[in-house]
Design a protein around this motif. Structure first.
Motif, PDB file in Angstrom:
ATOM      1  N   ALA A 167       0.845  -1.200   0.000  1.00 23.28           N
ATOM      2  CA  ALA A 167       0.000   0.000   0.000  1.00 23.28           C
ATOM      3  C   ALA A 167       0.874   1.241   0.000  1.00 23.28           C
ATOM      4  CB  ALA A 167      -0.918   0.014   1.227  1.00 23.28           C
ATOM      5  N   TYR A 168       0.397   2.268  -0.685  1.00 26.11           N
ATOM      6  CA  TYR A 168       0.961   3.616  -0.544  1.00 26.11           C
ATOM      7  C   TYR A 168      -0.201   4.583  -0.667  1.00 26.11           C
ATOM      8  CZ  TYR A 168       0.689   4.291  -5.634  1.00 26.11           C
ATOM      9  OH  TYR A 168       0.245   4.413  -6.927  1.00 26.11           O
ATOM     10  N   SER A 195       9.704  -0.457  15.472  1.00 24.32           N
ATOM     11  CA  SER A 195       8.626   0.240  14.801  1.00 24.32           C
ATOM     12  C   SER A 195       7.255  -0.287  15.217  1.00 24.32           C
ATOM     13  CB  SER A 195       8.778   0.081  13.287  1.00 24.32           C
ATOM     14  OG  SER A 195       7.665   0.608  12.605  1.00 24.32           O
ATOM     15  N   SER A 196       6.290   0.605  15.269  1.00 26.19           N
ATOM     16  CA  SER A 196       4.904   0.189  15.502  1.00 26.19           C
ATOM     17  C   SER A 196       4.357  -0.575  14.300  1.00 26.19           C
ATOM     18  CB  SER A 196       4.025   1.424  15.756  1.00 26.19           C
ATOM     19  OG  SER A 196       4.469   2.129  16.898  1.00 26.19           O
ATOM     20  N   TYR A 197       5.067  -0.491  13.158  1.00 27.18           N
ATOM     21  CA  TYR A 197       4.647  -1.170  11.939  1.00 27.18           C
ATOM     22  C   TYR A 197       5.594  -2.326  11.627  1.00 27.18           C
ATOM     23  CZ  TYR A 197       1.710   2.940  11.362  1.00 27.18           C
ATOM     24  OH  TYR A 197       0.793   3.948  11.558  1.00 27.18           O
ATOM     25  N   TYR A 198       5.822  -3.150  12.611  1.00 24.71           N
ATOM     26  CA  TYR A 198       6.663  -4.344  12.557  1.00 24.71           C
ATOM     27  C   TYR A 198       8.136  -3.968  12.471  1.00 24.71           C
ATOM     28  CZ  TYR A 198       8.064  -9.150  11.617  1.00 24.71           C
ATOM     29  OH  TYR A 198       8.648 -10.374  11.697  1.00 24.71           O
ATOM     30  N   LEU A 199       8.614  -3.571  11.295  1.00 21.16           N
ATOM     31  CA  LEU A 199       9.965  -3.034  11.112  1.00 21.16           C
ATOM     32  C   LEU A 199       9.857  -1.883  10.112  1.00 21.16           C
ATOM     33  CD1 LEU A 199      12.054  -6.329  10.708  1.00 21.16           C
ATOM     34  CD2 LEU A 199      12.194  -4.752  12.646  1.00 21.16           C
ATOM     35  N   SER A 200      10.811  -0.959  10.153  1.00 23.52           N
ATOM     36  CA  SER A 200      10.747   0.150   9.211  1.00 23.52           C
ATOM     37  C   SER A 200      12.104   0.818   9.069  1.00 23.52           C
ATOM     38  CB  SER A 200       9.713   1.188   9.672  1.00 23.52           C
ATOM     39  OG  SER A 200      10.139   1.822  10.868  1.00 23.52           O
ATOM     40  N   TYR A 203       5.457   3.979   2.250  1.00 19.12           N
ATOM     41  CA  TYR A 203       5.386   2.795   1.408  1.00 19.12           C
ATOM     42  C   TYR A 203       5.302   1.587   2.328  1.00 19.12           C
ATOM     43  CZ  TYR A 203       6.815   5.809  -2.454  1.00 19.12           C
ATOM     44  OH  TYR A 203       6.867   6.808  -3.399  1.00 19.12           O
ATOM     45  N   ALA A 204       4.177   0.890   2.300  1.00 17.76           N
ATOM     46  CA  ALA A 204       3.928  -0.203   3.243  1.00 17.76           C
ATOM     47  C   ALA A 204       4.105  -1.555   2.568  1.00 17.76           C
ATOM     48  CB  ALA A 204       2.515  -0.090   3.824  1.00 17.76           C
ATOM     49  N   MET A 205       4.760  -2.467   3.281  1.00 22.46           N
ATOM     50  CA  MET A 205       5.017  -3.811   2.786  1.00 22.46           C
ATOM     51  C   MET A 205       4.339  -4.820   3.706  1.00 22.46           C
ATOM     52  SD  MET A 205       7.154  -2.601   0.500  1.00 22.46           S
ATOM     53  CE  MET A 205       7.769  -4.106  -0.248  1.00 22.46           C
ATOM     54  N   GLU A 206       4.254  -6.059   3.255  1.00 23.85           N
ATOM     55  CA  GLU A 206       3.890  -7.144   4.149  1.00 23.85           C
ATOM     56  C   GLU A 206       5.041  -7.365   5.139  1.00 23.85           C
ATOM     57  OE1 GLU A 206       1.086  -8.536   4.400  1.00 23.85           O
ATOM     58  OE2 GLU A 206       0.047  -8.325   2.473  1.00 23.85           O
ATOM     59  N   ASP A 207       4.740  -7.876   6.311  1.00 28.19           N
ATOM     60  CA  ASP A 207       5.759  -8.038   7.355  1.00 28.19           C
ATOM     61  C   ASP A 207       6.914  -8.928   6.896  1.00 28.19           C
ATOM     62  OD1 ASP A 207       4.172  -6.455   8.897  1.00 28.19           O
ATOM     63  OD2 ASP A 207       3.444  -8.059  10.207  1.00 28.19           O
ATOM     64  N   GLU A 208       6.605 -10.022   6.215  1.00 26.99           N
ATOM     65  CA  GLU A 208       7.655 -10.936   5.768  1.00 26.99           C
ATOM     66  C   GLU A 208       8.603 -10.252   4.791  1.00 26.99           C
ATOM     67  OE1 GLU A 208       8.085 -15.236   3.402  1.00 26.99           O
ATOM     68  OE2 GLU A 208       6.120 -14.535   4.122  1.00 26.99           O
ATOM     69  N   GLN A 209       8.056  -9.373   3.963  1.00 23.46           N
ATOM     70  CA  GLN A 209       8.877  -8.692   2.966  1.00 23.46           C
ATOM     71  C   GLN A 209       9.759  -7.619   3.595  1.00 23.46           C
ATOM     72  OE1 GLN A 209       5.597  -7.441   0.603  1.00 23.46           O
ATOM     73  NE2 GLN A 209       5.533  -9.303  -0.631  1.00 23.46           N
ATOM     74  N   ILE A 210       9.199  -6.835   4.520  1.00 22.70           N
ATOM     75  CA  ILE A 210      10.021  -5.806   5.156  1.00 22.70           C
ATOM     76  C   ILE A 210      11.104  -6.456   5.998  1.00 22.70           C
ATOM     77  CG2 ILE A 210       8.562  -5.513   7.204  1.00 22.70           C
ATOM     78  CD1 ILE A 210      10.524  -2.767   5.317  1.00 22.70           C
ATOM     79  N   THR A 212       7.444  20.202   3.425  1.00 26.96           N
ATOM     80  CA  THR A 212       7.385  19.791   4.830  1.00 26.96           C
ATOM     81  C   THR A 212       6.825  18.389   4.958  1.00 26.96           C
ATOM     82  OG1 THR A 212       5.197  20.804   5.057  1.00 26.96           O
ATOM     83  CG2 THR A 212       7.106  22.162   5.641  1.00 26.96           C
ATOM     84  N   GLY A 213       7.133  17.774   6.083  1.00 22.46           N
ATOM     85  CA  GLY A 213       6.688  16.418   6.379  1.00 22.46           C
ATOM     86  C   GLY A 213       7.767  15.697   7.169  1.00 22.46           C
ATOM     87  N   ALA A 214       7.387  14.646   7.845  1.00 25.00           N
ATOM     88  CA  ALA A 214       8.345  13.907   8.667  1.00 25.00           C
ATOM     89  C   ALA A 214       7.857  12.476   8.833  1.00 25.00           C
ATOM     90  CB  ALA A 214       8.501  14.576  10.037  1.00 25.00           C
ATOM     91  N   HIS A 215       8.796  11.609   9.224  1.00 28.61           N
ATOM     92  CA  HIS A 215       8.491  10.211   9.542  1.00 28.61           C
ATOM     93  C   HIS A 215       7.896   9.473   8.337  1.00 28.61           C
ATOM     94  CE1 HIS A 215       9.268  11.607  13.553  1.00 28.61           C
ATOM     95  NE2 HIS A 215       8.197  12.381  13.546  1.00 28.61           N
ATOM     96  N   LEU A 216       8.464   9.724   7.167  1.00 31.08           N
ATOM     97  CA  LEU A 216       8.034   9.003   5.962  1.00 31.08           C
ATOM     98  C   LEU A 216       8.863   7.734   5.857  1.00 31.08           C
ATOM     99  CD1 LEU A 216       5.741  10.317   4.405  1.00 31.08           C
ATOM    100  CD2 LEU A 216       7.143  12.048   5.479  1.00 31.08           C
ATOM    101  N   MET A 217       8.209   6.589   5.868  1.00 25.59           N
ATOM    102  CA  MET A 217       8.884   5.308   6.058  1.00 25.59           C
ATOM    103  C   MET A 217       8.627   4.330   4.916  1.00 25.59           C
ATOM    104  SD  MET A 217      10.105   5.522   9.274  1.00 25.59           S
ATOM    105  CE  MET A 217       9.864   6.628  10.674  1.00 25.59           C
ATOM    106  N   VAL A 218       9.473   3.329   4.861  1.00 25.39           N
ATOM    107  CA  VAL A 218       9.141   2.039   4.254  1.00 25.39           C
ATOM    108  C   VAL A 218       8.973   1.104   5.437  1.00 25.39           C
ATOM    109  CG1 VAL A 218       9.921   0.140   2.806  1.00 25.39           C
ATOM    110  CG2 VAL A 218      10.426   2.495   2.132  1.00 25.39           C
ATOM    111  N   HIS A 219       7.797   0.525   5.593  1.00 30.52           N
ATOM    112  CA  HIS A 219       7.522  -0.256   6.806  1.00 30.52           C
ATOM    113  C   HIS A 219       6.590  -1.421   6.521  1.00 30.52           C
ATOM    114  CE1 HIS A 219       3.470   1.426   7.065  1.00 30.52           C
ATOM    115  NE2 HIS A 219       3.960   2.657   7.052  1.00 30.52           N
ATOM    116  N   GLY A 220       6.365  -2.244   7.535  1.00 36.32           N
ATOM    117  CA  GLY A 220       5.463  -3.384   7.426  1.00 36.32           C
ATOM    118  C   GLY A 220       4.037  -3.005   7.769  1.00 36.32           C
TER     119      GLY A 220
END
Length: 409
Positions: free
Chosen positions: A85-86, A117-122, A154-161, A138-146
């Protein structure tokens, strides 16, 4: 004996403290090894687990590519991961709260990795970078995470992250100080560039494509600088760059420059061909919409003539059109039903067949092949004259992918 008791007491105390602070307990997520299957793939492409890592993101295609450096110094594609998801659409993030995922060139250091991370890993992308800040973004805390949930990330499945996190961790252990993440709106082919040529972010995407092209040619992530509020790639001979100041004098490697010129000569032909096809398709669609409108208008006239002659093709429609019979030169507008069984309503004649006709909204409307469906399938304002080509001033004779854009306001 006293010493042993003291050590035991200290151990019990630390365990109690950890029990009150669960983040202090290692849950193993961040230390998961690279899976055996992925290790075999690393060997297959001629790389090692601790070799440098490079990541490319393509927003529209929803994929993340992991590349590893090989023995000859170039990078080979290791694995492509689907992005779960994004948020937002193609286009850069510009301000806090716009829910856009960033596009651009970013570097990930060990300090940006988040094992808790609250989103598994990031890991934090590093937005805003120098380029973003030069535009006041402006903006902050933009992640690639589970966890497959996104609000500008940019959100991934937990196994992928977990795999991506492990690849980054091992690359850091191997001595890489930061691994690059280059986020693109889409795969930057000439055809895709032609498709978005009228968008407001086109100049920005031209700039991103320069960096994309450097990697396509060299298979080495480009060195990225910023000057004149523009990304610059693989610059040589300049001592320093200031993101908001004019660019210093610099050169490119002659071999790279020759390859870029050859690539762009070919791609400009493809770009203009795609732009021409796009314009032709639009003209064809406009003509079809016009034909649909003409057919709908003629069918209205024919039905009203039959009603005037007492042949009444629609029953329900005739009940709405009682009054003075009309001819093809004097058209009346059907009136929208406002109740299940409306009273007969006198309607005002309009001078020409080009006047707007409001479709009847009722449960007894004709089926999909009727003039109502034809009318609705035209355009939002069915009888408004269509404009000619609305491309934003770009013609096939002028269009090019080679020009480095000026700084954007």
């Amino acid at each position: 004996m006293v010493r042993k008791v003291a050590l035991m007491a200290a151990l019990m105390g630390s365990l109690a403290l950890a029990g009150c602070n669960p983040e202090l307990i290692e849950d193993g997520k961040a230390s998961q090894p690279i899976p055996i299957k992925l290790k075999h793939q690393i060997q297959k492409i001629g790389s090692t687990e601790k070799a440098p890592l490079y990541i490319r993101i393509f927003k529209e295609e929803s994929v993340l590519e992991a590349w590893k450096q090989t023995k000859d110094g170039t990078y080979a594609l290791l694995k492509t991961y689907p992005i779960c998801a994004y948020s937002g659409e193609i286009g850069p993030k510009k301000k806090e709260g716009d829910r856009q995922a960033p596009e651009g060139f970013y570097d990930i250091t060990p300090g940006q990795m988040n094992p808790n991370s609250s989103y598994y890993l990031s890991f934090n992308i590093g937005y805003p970078n120098k380029f973003d800040r030069s535009y006041g973004r402006t903006g902050a805390h933009l992640m690639v995470h589970g966890s497959c949930s996104s609000r500008g990330c940019y959100a991934m499945e937990d196994e992928q992250i977990a795999e991506i996190y492990a690849l980054g961790r091992e690359a850091f252990d191997g001595g890489q100080r930061a691994f690059p993440v280059h986020a693109f709106p889409f795969r930057m082919t000439p055809e895709n560039m032609a498709r978005v040529s009228g968008k407001e972010d086109f100049a920005f995407w031209q700039n991103l494509k320069n960096g994309y092209d450097h990697f396509q040619i060299t298979h080495v992530p480009p060195k990225v600088d910023v000057c004149n509020r523009t990304y610059v790639f693989d610059a040589q001979g300049a001592s320093s760059f200031n993101a908001t100041a004019a660019c210093p004098s610099y050169t490119l490697d002659p071999t790279l420059m020759a390859s870029l010129e050859k690539l762009r000569a070919t791609e400009n032909v493809r770009f203009n061909e795609a732009l021409t096809k796009q314009q032709q398709a639009k003209a064809k669609a406009d003509a079809k919409a016009n034909d649909t409108m003409v057919e709908a208008q003629l069918e209205i006239l024919q039905r009203k003539d039959r009603i005037a002659e007492g042949k009444n093709p629609d029953g329900f429609l005739a009940g709405l059109l009682k009054g003075t019979p009309t001819t093809t030169s004097q058209v009346q507008n059907p009136v929208q039903a406002t109740a299940p069984l409306p009273a007969a309503t006198q309607v005002q004649p309009t001078p020409t067949a080009e006047a707007a006709v409001a479709p009847v909204q009722n449960a007894g409307a004709p089926a999909s092949n009727s003039f109502f469906s034809k009318l609705g399938s035209a355009i939002s304002s069915p009888f408004k004259p269509l404009l000619k080509d609305e491309q934003a001033g770009i013609t096939s004779d002028e269009a090019t992918l080679t020009t480095l854009p000026e700084a954007r306001q």
